[in-house]
Design a protein around this motif. Structure first.
Motif, short mmCIF file in Angstrom:
data_model
loop_
_atom_site.label_atom_id
_atom_site.label_comp_id
_atom_site.label_asym_id
_atom_site.label_seq_id
_atom_site.Cartn_x
_atom_site.Cartn_y
_atom_site.Cartn_z
N ILE A 145 0.84 -1.28 0.06
CA ILE A 145 0.00 -0.14 0.00
C ILE A 145 0.83 1.15 0.13
CG2 ILE A 145 -1.78 1.44 1.23
CD1 ILE A 145 -2.84 -1.29 2.20
N LEU A 146 1.93 1.18 0.81
CA LEU A 146 2.84 2.37 0.92
C LEU A 146 3.52 2.68 -0.49
CD1 LEU A 146 4.35 1.98 4.33
CD2 LEU A 146 2.83 3.59 4.01
N ASN A 147 3.85 1.67 -1.06
CA ASN A 147 4.44 1.95 -2.35
C ASN A 147 3.27 1.96 -3.57
OD1 ASN A 147 7.26 1.80 -1.49
ND2 ASN A 147 7.06 -0.57 -1.57
N ASN A 148 2.33 2.13 -3.55
CA ASN A 148 1.14 2.17 -4.46
C ASN A 148 1.02 3.26 -4.93
OD1 ASN A 148 -1.39 2.09 -5.60
ND2 ASN A 148 -1.47 -0.19 -5.21
N LYS A 149 1.30 3.71 -6.24
CA LYS A 149 1.05 4.96 -6.79
C LYS A 149 -0.29 5.47 -6.91
CE LYS A 149 2.12 7.47 -10.97
NZ LYS A 149 2.60 7.28 -12.59
N GLU A 150 -1.15 4.63 -6.96
CA GLU A 150 -2.72 4.79 -7.28
C GLU A 150 -3.36 5.12 -5.76
OE1 GLU A 150 -1.34 2.22 -8.83
OE2 GLU A 150 -1.47 3.19 -10.82
N VAL A 151 -2.73 4.37 -4.65
CA VAL A 151 -3.43 4.86 -3.44
C VAL A 151 -2.76 6.11 -3.17
CG1 VAL A 151 -3.07 4.24 -0.93
CG2 VAL A 151 -3.55 2.46 -2.60
N ALA A 152 -1.55 6.39 -3.22
CA ALA A 152 -1.06 8.06 -2.91
C ALA A 152 -1.87 8.95 -3.75
CB ALA A 152 0.34 7.90 -3.47
N GLN A 153 -1.97 8.65 -5.03
CA GLN A 153 -2.69 9.79 -5.69
C GLN A 153 -4.07 9.89 -5.19
OE1 GLN A 153 -2.41 8.11 -9.62
NE2 GLN A 153 -0.46 9.31 -9.88
N THR A 154 -4.69 8.77 -4.77
CA THR A 154 -6.25 8.79 -3.91
C THR A 154 -6.25 10.16 -3.02
OG1 THR A 154 -6.77 6.80 -4.70
CG2 THR A 154 -7.91 7.57 -3.01
N TYR A 155 -5.10 9.85 -2.18
CA TYR A 155 -5.03 10.96 -1.00
C TYR A 155 -4.26 12.23 -1.30
CZ TYR A 155 -6.60 7.00 1.92
OH TYR A 155 -7.44 6.09 2.57
N GLY A 156 -3.77 12.54 -2.69
CA GLY A 156 -3.33 13.93 -2.98
C GLY A 156 -2.00 13.90 -3.02
N PHE A 157 -1.31 12.62 -3.00
CA PHE A 157 0.20 12.63 -2.70
C PHE A 157 0.87 12.11 -3.94
CE2 PHE A 157 -1.23 12.89 1.29
CZ PHE A 157 -0.36 13.72 2.19
N THR A 158 2.18 11.90 -4.26
CA THR A 158 2.84 11.21 -5.26
C THR A 158 3.42 10.06 -4.59
OG1 THR A 158 5.00 12.18 -4.74
CG2 THR A 158 3.43 13.44 -6.45
N SER A 159 3.87 9.09 -5.24
CA SER A 159 4.34 7.84 -4.84
C SER A 159 5.76 8.17 -3.90
CB SER A 159 4.90 6.66 -5.62
OG SER A 159 5.81 7.20 -6.57
N ASP A 160 6.29 9.41 -4.09
CA ASP A 160 7.66 9.72 -3.53
C ASP A 160 7.26 10.52 -2.15
OD1 ASP A 160 9.75 8.82 -5.39
OD2 ASP A 160 8.94 10.51 -6.61
N ASN A 161 6.21 11.29 -2.24
CA ASN A 161 5.94 12.06 -0.90
C ASN A 161 4.85 11.47 -0.04
OD1 ASN A 161 3.48 13.01 -1.98
ND2 ASN A 161 4.53 14.85 -2.80
N PHE A 162 4.15 10.25 -0.61
CA PHE A 162 2.98 9.63 0.31
C PHE A 162 3.57 9.30 1.70
CE2 PHE A 162 0.26 5.69 0.62
CZ PHE A 162 -0.66 6.50 1.13
N PHE A 163 4.84 9.07 1.85
CA PHE A 163 4.94 8.77 3.38
C PHE A 163 5.00 9.82 4.26
CE2 PHE A 163 8.98 6.82 6.07
CZ PHE A 163 8.18 5.78 6.53
N SER A 164 4.94 11.17 3.79
CA SER A 164 4.87 12.38 4.49
C SER A 164 3.48 12.34 5.10
CB SER A 164 5.23 13.69 3.86
OG SER A 164 4.33 13.91 2.82
N MET A 165 2.44 11.70 4.85
CA MET A 165 1.13 11.60 5.40
C MET A 165 1.00 11.04 6.47
SD MET A 165 -2.28 10.06 3.46
CE MET A 165 -2.55 8.46 4.40
#
Length: 347
Positions: A145-165
């Motif tokens: 999930i943490l590496n999933n680009k689509e999940v990240a985009q769902t929450y308004g993030f990129t796969s690179d900065n999703f971790f900051s959520m």
């Protein structure tokens, strides 16, 4: 006839005594089975996994010796119709708890939430492992999930900065909560954390909340002491405003993927990686670790000064010497390099 009449009451007395005795024994057994102290001190929790049957629960109880008498537990469970009402969860076990109370909790799904606290997490893999340790789903599921680009985009993030959520704090979440819902819970906290006040401060810096978190991760990587974070943050804000390279050593260590480095050398600076802020201008694509709340607030409330250089103090206190000019900085840097050499710290 008289003797026989006298003997009859004695027989009845014996029968009555036996009946009363058996009744008392049955009542005592029933009390012990239902109300008597049953749970042992072998474990603090009983984990019932999603899809477990009553047979699975009973086997766990027997193998781990979670109750004094598994047959009593089984009898009470059958009487209370628990085999048809198994619910997954993490159930608190208190020494001396009765079967009736335990089964009542199991039947009703009255589990105890996990108090999940995290901080000082460097990589997604570390965070996934921590999640897998505390919740029913395994670390591989969380990492996916943490590496999933689509999940990240769902929450308004990129796969690179999703971790900051994921804001380090204490969360109360049920053990068997599905991973997607756990991530959604973190997003809710993220939205609460980034209140209008914090968003306004980020906008004043011309940074998005994600960019603030990325910068905060660098500040956290640099700062050994929380009270120095605002000053370090102010330095990097100054560099960003001037369009200078950030030249942050923690980003170089991250880019080299070698967290044993204690002394950043020229050979470390040559790596062609967008996280190497000695080569790439501006902020890296994502955080180099999970920033703490303190480091985020340090960026938003950074110290106002003219420093653009810093170097660790040669007393190894964890604090830094700050400088406005390169000449001042070189003096501080030579002091620190000599201190490293004196301690034979070569890498």
């Amino acid at each position: 006839m008289t003797d026989r009449k006298k003997g009859l009451p004695k027989a009845l007395k014996v029968i009555i005594i036996l009946v009363v005795g058996l009744g008392a024994a049955a009542a005592w057994i029933a009390y012990q089975a239902f109300m008597g102290p049953s749970v042992t001190k072998n474990q603090d929790y009983l984990y019932v996994r999603t899809g477990d049957t009553y047979a699975d629960v009973l086997r766990e109880i027997e193998e781990q010796q979670l109750v004094k008498n598994a047959k009593f537990f089984d009898y009470v469970a059958q009487t209370m119709d628990y085999p048809k009402m198994v619910k997954p969860g993490r159930y608190k076990l208190s020494e001396g708890m009765s079967n009736r109370r335990l089964i009542g909790n199991l039947r009703g799904g009255y589990q105890e939430a996990v108090k999940f606290r995290f901080e000082n997490v460097r990589l997604k893999e570390n965070f996934a492992a921590l999640l897998g340790k505390n919740f029913e789903a395994d670390s591989a599921t969380f990492l996916q999930i943490l590496n999933n680009k689509e999940v990240a985009q769902t929450y308004g993030f990129t796969s690179d900065n999703f971790f900051s959520m994921f804001i380090p704090n204490t969360y109360e979440i049920y053990w068997n909560t599905p991973p997607a819902k756990i991530v959604a819970r973190f997003h809710d906290e993220y939205n609460r954390f980034w209140s209008t006040g914090r968003q306004d401060k980020a906008a004043a810096l011309n940074l998005s909340p994600q960019e603030v978190s990325i910068l905060a991760s660098i500040v956290k990587g640099e700062a050994l002491h929380k009270d120095e974070m605002p000053e370090i943050a102010g330095l990097y804000v100054n560099r960003l405003k001037k369009g200078m390279l950030l030249q942050a050593d923690p980003t170089v260590i991250f880019a080299n993927n070698d967290f044993t480095i204690r002394r950043v050398l020229n050979r470390h600076l040559t790596i062609d990686n967008p996280y190497n802020t000695y080569r790439y201008r501006g902020l890296p694509p994502g955080p180099i670790m999970l920033p703490s709340i303190a480091s985020i607030d340090a960026v938003l409330n950074h110290s106002q000064h003219d420093y653009i250089y810093m170097c660790a103090k040669d007393d190894f206190s964890g604090y830094h010497n700050f400088a406005k000019t390169e000449a001042e900085h070189l003096v501080n840097a030579r002091k620190f390099q000599r201190a490293l050499d004196a301690r034979n710290i070569k890498r």
